[in-house]
Design an enzyme around this catalytic site. Structure first.
Site, PDB file in Angstrom:
ATOM      1  N   CYS A   1       0.810  -1.219   0.000  1.00  0.00           N
ATOM      2  CA  CYS A   1       0.000   0.000   0.000  1.00  0.00           C
ATOM      3  C   CYS A   1       0.843   1.269   0.000  1.00  0.00           C
ATOM      4  O   CYS A   1       0.380   2.318  -0.447  1.00  0.00           O
ATOM      5  CB  CYS A   1      -0.923   0.016   1.213  1.00  0.00           C
ATOM      6  SG  CYS A   1      -1.993  -1.430   1.333  1.00  0.00           S
TER       7      CYS A   1
ATOM      8  N   HIS B   1      -9.113   3.082  -2.440  1.00  0.00           N
ATOM      9  CA  HIS B   1      -7.711   2.827  -2.080  1.00  0.00           C
ATOM     10  C   HIS B   1      -7.093   1.872  -3.098  1.00  0.00           C
ATOM     11  O   HIS B   1      -7.001   0.673  -2.858  1.00  0.00           O
ATOM     12  CB  HIS B   1      -7.668   2.239  -0.664  1.00  0.00           C
ATOM     13  CG  HIS B   1      -6.324   1.777  -0.208  1.00  0.00           C
ATOM     14  ND1 HIS B   1      -5.137   2.352  -0.632  1.00  0.00           N
ATOM     15  CD2 HIS B   1      -5.972   0.784   0.652  1.00  0.00           C
ATOM     16  CE1 HIS B   1      -4.122   1.727  -0.043  1.00  0.00           C
ATOM     17  NE2 HIS B   1      -4.600   0.769   0.730  1.00  0.00           N
TER      18      HIS B   1
ATOM     19  N   CYS C   1      -1.004   2.540   6.895  1.00  0.00           N
ATOM     20  CA  CYS C   1      -0.596   1.191   7.266  1.00  0.00           C
ATOM     21  C   CYS C   1      -0.218   0.444   5.990  1.00  0.00           C
ATOM     22  O   CYS C   1      -0.647   0.804   4.894  1.00  0.00           O
ATOM     23  CB  CYS C   1      -1.691   0.460   8.025  1.00  0.00           C
ATOM     24  SG  CYS C   1      -3.238   0.218   7.124  1.00  0.00           S
TER      25      CYS C   1
ATOM     26  N   GLY D   1       0.612  -3.555   4.222  1.00  0.00           N
ATOM     27  CA  GLY D   1       0.493  -4.992   4.334  1.00  0.00           C
ATOM     28  C   GLY D   1       1.780  -5.675   4.779  1.00  0.00           C
ATOM     29  O   GLY D   1       2.879  -5.180   4.542  1.00  0.00           O
TER      30      GLY D   1
END
Length: 405
Positions: free
Chosen positions: A100, A353, A384, A386
């Protein structure tokens, strides 16, 4: 490293950022039959069009992120997109992956090169076509990860990691998450109506074998008719009687982002705008099964290395992968759920996202907010990541009214 970006190296600035409208992933989404690389090519071309003072041959690097680097998101997409966008063949490019935080890492990596003196100008961004390439497509996780219990198996399912965060912090209730999600939708709708979201969008041609050609001009994911009752009624797909729903989490999306970065002296020389100034950044690892807590240590690291405190931050752009992870961040730093400094134009729960592209969306919005808020000196973009990580970047507002004092 991050302290040196402001004090030991050249000052680095965010000149401009753009993005395609974000689409819903899947066969009914606006980009269902559009190539991923064409999305990012359009973004690069638009950056150059909007900044005519920048000669194309002054671009020293193109760094483009994708989480699933396969098919039309593979083949060193930073280089192929640069060629397809018409940049001189002398301009190099590369691909980058931090799930991300891919685009965010593209920014910090090229910015570090600028601060060091290896580059003057760079393009950084990201693309994700989750309709064509679901997260994890083609991967082959080493069986040792599970057999040797290096991480909990739930770490490989992002929704399950969000449920794990609810377990760890039971005071972060589903009701709080739903209320935060509703506010995201409402703030996004208000920002669109006010013209705050829209100017950074680049229209994108779309095609459909059934319907022909079209043009994407607005984000597809927002749900303006969202209500608390509606959110409360949604299923919890990651756990029976759980907390995480399609309403209090970001969806599966397609889209691309890009930005221009430059040494501040070079930007001034070329007559380029200075949207914001890089102060520092931090990346941190956490237990993969509670990856949503990642922005807490990464922000603490960025603050410590820049000598700032959380009280110095006047605007927050936090990626809303899941409402619970944003609330965990806010609780840790003693910030109220409805604090007006946090995601004032809504967030990923509303707008979407597309994984690796989202970091530059956060930055583009913060830059535009800085232009409206000369009373604010510092802002934070954080997310955050992954497999148990957090990413945080601190920026300074060049329009800060205290600078003259």
């Amino acid at each position: 490293m991050s302290r040196s970006l402001r004090h030991g190296g050249r000052a680095v600035v965010f000149v401009d950022g753009v993005r395609t409208p974000f689409g819903k992933a899947g066969p009914a989404g606006i980009y269902a039959e559009t190539r991923a690389d064409d999305l990012v090519v359009r973004v690069i071309r638009e950056l150059l069009r909007r900044n005519p003072a920048l000669p194309a041959d002054r671009v020293d690097e193109v760094a483009i992120a994708a989480t699933t680097q396969i098919g039309d998101q593979g083949l060193t997409i930073g280089r192929t997109a640069a060629l397809l966008a018409g940049l001189p063949k002398s301009v190099p490019g590369y691909a980058i992956d931090r799930m991300c935080a891919g685009a965010m890492t593209a920014v910090t990596t090229t910015a570090s090169g600028i601060a060091f003196g290896a580059y003057d100008v760079a393009i950084a961004g990201g693309v994700e076509h989750m309709g064509r390439h679901p997260m994890g497509e083609g991967v082959d996780p080493n069986p040792r990860i599970i057999s040797e219990k290096l991480v909990d198996p739930s770490a490989l399912v992002m929704g399950s990691t969000a449920e794990n965060l609810h377990d760890r912090f039971p005071h972060l209730t589903k009701e709080r998450c739903d209320a935060f999600a509703l506010a995201s939708q409402q703030k996004y709708a208000k920002a669109v109506a006010n013209g705050q979201i829209g100017p950074e969008l680049v229209t994108m041609a779309t095609r459909s074998a059934e319907h022909g050609w079209g043009v994407a001009t607005a984000d597809e994911p927002p749900r303006p008719n969202t209500t608390l009752d509606g959110l409360a009624s949604l299923k919890t797909p990651f756990r029976p009687h759980g907390h995480v729903t399609a309403g209090n989490a970001a969806g599966l999306n397609d889209g691309a982002t890009g930005c221009l970065l430059a040494a501040e002296d070079v930007a001034r020389e070329l007559g380029l705008d200075v949207g914001m100034r890089l102060v520092g950044y931090g990346f941190a690892g956490v237990e993969p099964e509670v990856m949503g807590i990642g922005p807490v240590p990464s922000t603490e690291k960025a603050l410590a290395r820049t000598g700032l405190s959380i009280e110095d931050i006047g605007l927050f752009e936090l990626n809303e992968a899941f409402a619970v992870q944003v609330l965990a961040f806010l609780d840790h730093f003693g910030i109220a759920d409805g604090d007006e400094r946090v995601n004032p134009w809504g967030g990923a729960i509303a707008v979407g996202h597309p994984l690796a592209s989202s970091g530059v969306r956060l930055m583009t919005q913060l830059s535009r907010q800085f232009a409206e808020r000369p009373d604010v000196r510092y802002g934070l973009t954080a997310m955050c990541v992954g497999l148990g990580m957090g990413a945080s970047v601190i920026w300074e507002n060049p329009n800060w009214e205290g600078a003259a004092k």
